[in-house]
Design a protein around this motif. Structure first.
Motif, PDB file in Angstrom:
ATOM      1  N   ARG A 111      29.022  41.082  37.007  1.00 48.68           N
ATOM      2  CA  ARG A 111      28.205  42.298  36.896  1.00 48.68           C
ATOM      3  C   ARG A 111      28.960  43.450  36.265  1.00 48.68           C
ATOM      4  O   ARG A 111      28.369  44.431  35.838  1.00 48.68           O
ATOM      5  CB  ARG A 111      27.707  42.711  38.280  1.00 48.68           C
ATOM      6  N   GLY A 112      30.293  43.359  36.227  1.00 48.44           N
ATOM      7  CA  GLY A 112      31.080  44.452  35.678  1.00 48.44           C
ATOM      8  C   GLY A 112      32.553  44.195  35.907  1.00 48.44           C
ATOM      9  O   GLY A 112      32.957  43.092  36.279  1.00 48.44           O
ATOM     10  N   LEU A 113      33.358  45.218  35.672  1.00 54.50           N
ATOM     11  CA  LEU A 113      34.798  45.046  35.860  1.00 54.50           C
ATOM     12  C   LEU A 113      35.319  45.956  36.965  1.00 54.50           C
ATOM     13  O   LEU A 113      34.637  46.885  37.407  1.00 54.50           O
ATOM     14  CB  LEU A 113      35.558  45.266  34.549  1.00 54.50           C
ATOM     15  N   TYR A 114      36.523  45.679  37.390  1.00 57.50           N
ATOM     16  CA  TYR A 114      37.149  46.404  38.489  1.00 57.50           C
ATOM     17  C   TYR A 114      38.479  46.996  38.039  1.00 57.50           C
ATOM     18  O   TYR A 114      39.234  46.356  37.298  1.00 57.50           O
ATOM     19  CB  TYR A 114      37.398  45.475  39.679  1.00 57.50           C
ATOM     20  N   VAL A 115      38.760  48.193  38.514  1.00 50.85           N
ATOM     21  CA  VAL A 115      40.048  48.847  38.309  1.00 50.85           C
ATOM     22  C   VAL A 115      40.777  48.865  39.651  1.00 50.85           C
ATOM     23  O   VAL A 115      40.210  49.316  40.656  1.00 50.85           O
ATOM     24  CB  VAL A 115      39.866  50.287  37.788  1.00 50.85           C
ATOM     25  N   VAL A 116      42.004  48.362  39.672  1.00 47.98           N
ATOM     26  CA  VAL A 116      42.781  48.356  40.910  1.00 47.98           C
ATOM     27  C   VAL A 116      43.407  49.732  41.106  1.00 47.98           C
ATOM     28  O   VAL A 116      44.181  50.197  40.273  1.00 47.98           O
ATOM     29  CB  VAL A 116      43.888  47.285  40.884  1.00 47.98           C
ATOM     30  N   VAL A 117      43.044  50.387  42.206  1.00 41.41           N
ATOM     31  CA  VAL A 117      43.582  51.711  42.525  1.00 41.41           C
ATOM     32  C   VAL A 117      44.841  51.577  43.373  1.00 41.41           C
ATOM     33  O   VAL A 117      45.848  52.249  43.147  1.00 41.41           O
ATOM     34  CB  VAL A 117      42.531  52.562  43.266  1.00 41.41           C
ATOM     35  N   SER A 118      44.802  50.690  44.355  1.00 36.69           N
ATOM     36  CA  SER A 118      45.963  50.440  45.209  1.00 36.69           C
ATOM     37  C   SER A 118      45.864  49.032  45.774  1.00 36.69           C
ATOM     38  O   SER A 118      44.792  48.425  45.782  1.00 36.69           O
ATOM     39  CB  SER A 118      46.044  51.457  46.348  1.00 36.69           C
ATOM     40  N   GLY A 119      47.005  48.520  46.250  1.00 34.31           N
ATOM     41  CA  GLY A 119      47.027  47.174  46.796  1.00 34.31           C
ATOM     42  C   GLY A 119      47.315  46.141  45.722  1.00 34.31           C
ATOM     43  O   GLY A 119      47.890  46.452  44.671  1.00 34.31           O
ATOM     44  N   ALA A 120      46.880  44.913  45.958  1.00 33.67           N
ATOM     45  CA  ALA A 120      47.114  43.813  45.015  1.00 33.67           C
ATOM     46  C   ALA A 120      46.006  42.784  45.157  1.00 33.67           C
ATOM     47  O   ALA A 120      45.557  42.486  46.273  1.00 33.67           O
ATOM     48  CB  ALA A 120      48.471  43.161  45.283  1.00 33.67           C
ATOM     49  N   VAL A 121      45.565  42.242  44.033  1.00 30.89           N
ATOM     50  CA  VAL A 121      44.505  41.233  44.007  1.00 30.89           C
ATOM     51  C   VAL A 121      44.983  40.056  43.167  1.00 30.89           C
ATOM     52  O   VAL A 121      45.471  40.242  42.047  1.00 30.89           O
ATOM     53  CB  VAL A 121      43.202  41.799  43.409  1.00 30.89           C
ATOM     54  N   ARG A 122      44.857  38.863  43.704  1.00 32.34           N
ATOM     55  CA  ARG A 122      45.252  37.670  42.952  1.00 32.34           C
ATOM     56  C   ARG A 122      44.012  36.952  42.426  1.00 32.34           C
ATOM     57  O   ARG A 122      42.977  36.884  43.105  1.00 32.34           O
ATOM     58  CB  ARG A 122      46.086  36.724  43.808  1.00 32.34           C
ATOM     59  N   ALA A 123      44.133  36.438  41.226  1.00 32.32           N
ATOM     60  CA  ALA A 123      43.074  35.638  40.616  1.00 32.32           C
ATOM     61  C   ALA A 123      43.559  34.201  40.544  1.00 32.32           C
ATOM     62  O   ALA A 123      44.680  33.940  40.096  1.00 32.32           O
ATOM     63  CB  ALA A 123      42.745  36.166  39.222  1.00 32.32           C
ATOM     64  N   PHE A 124      42.730  33.263  40.991  1.00 26.70           N
ATOM     65  CA  PHE A 124      43.170  31.867  41.031  1.00 26.70           C
ATOM     66  C   PHE A 124      42.009  30.923  40.797  1.00 26.70           C
ATOM     67  O   PHE A 124      40.831  31.294  40.924  1.00 26.70           O
ATOM     68  CB  PHE A 124      43.824  31.553  42.382  1.00 26.70           C
ATOM     69  N   ARG A 125      42.362  29.689  40.464  1.00 24.98           N
ATOM     70  CA  ARG A 125      41.397  28.598  40.417  1.00 24.98           C
ATOM     71  C   ARG A 125      41.770  27.605  41.493  1.00 24.98           C
ATOM     72  O   ARG A 125      42.951  27.347  41.738  1.00 24.98           O
ATOM     73  CB  ARG A 125      41.417  27.906  39.047  1.00 24.98           C
TER      74      ARG A 125
END
Length: 231
Positions: A49-63
């Motif tokens: 639906r759209g994109l995200y901007v990381v403001v704080s913390g950490a997010v991992r992308a995986f398969r």
């Protein structure tokens, strides 16, 4: 504490070239998302639906494979953008995104992103640069998984963690490993048991010192050579 949306957008490669007035206009279109550790942001295959901007913390992308094993593709922190690819190619989310730690993000709808790109060609150029950088990192990941041993990939991960969080002492650069061996395995394309053996082997070879979850790298250049990269 209220989020400074303008500052968060300015910190990104994608929107950093906008003026303060333009950033404020874009900020008014953003919605705030808070994630707890291990909370899912989106799942591979879902409609983007759209994109995200990381403001704080950490997010991992995986398969995830059929056996449930994860392969982490990238981990993003403050200033990074997530889900940019499907915004521009009209596809689904190519990976699952989960918070590595408590995180705050801004969401911008796909239509709003495209409208801003049409109004400001410099953003389109920034998007191309960002996507090219992501492609380059993915190529490096494929090369590492295909051609390097687990110990080498682990050494690279330890060097990255040392550069980000390490403290320099006379004995070398030292840091606490906050990831479990299972999480490390997902990042280096292996399993927990193999990672444990690889850590032991690195210690036996004198490339690292281990004290519970405290790692010290006596000689970064030596570990970098072992990992297959130069410093």
């Amino acid at each position: 504490m209220a989020i400074d949306k303008v500052a968060a957008l300015r910190a990104t490669v994608l929107f950093g070239s906008l003026t303060n007035d333009e950033l404020r206009a874009l900020a008014s279109l953003c919605t705030e998302h808070k994630l707890s550790r291990e909370e899912v942001l989106f799942i591979a295959g879902e409609e983007a639906r759209g994109l995200y901007v990381v403001v704080s913390g950490a997010v991992r992308a995986f398969r995830a494979g059929a056996d449930g094993r994860e392969q982490v593709i990238h981990t993003e922190r403050a200033g990074a953008v997530l889900a940019d690819v499907p915004v521009f190619d009209d596809g689904t989310y190519p990976a699952t995104a989960v918070a590595d730690e408590d995180s705050v993000l801004l969401f911008i709808a796909k239509g709003d992103v495209r409208e801003v790109c049409l109004k400001h060609p410099t953003i389109s150029l920034a998007a191309l640069k960002m996507l090219a950088g992501r492609l380059r990192r993915h190529a490096e990941l494929v090369e590492a998984l295909s051609l390097q041993e687990v110990g080498q990939r682990l050494a690279r991960l330890l060097l990255t963690e040392a550069a980000r969080r390490g403290e320099r002492l006379e004995s070398g650069i030292t840091f606490d490993v906050v990831l479990t061996n299972g999480q490390i395995a997902a990042r280096v394309g292996s399993v927990r048991e193999v990672v444990s053996r690889a850590l032991t082997r690195l210690q036996q070879d004198g490339l690292i010192l281990l004290d519970n979850r405290r790692v010290t790298i006596p000689d970064e250049k030596l570990l970098a050579r072992y990992s297959g990269q130069s410093q």
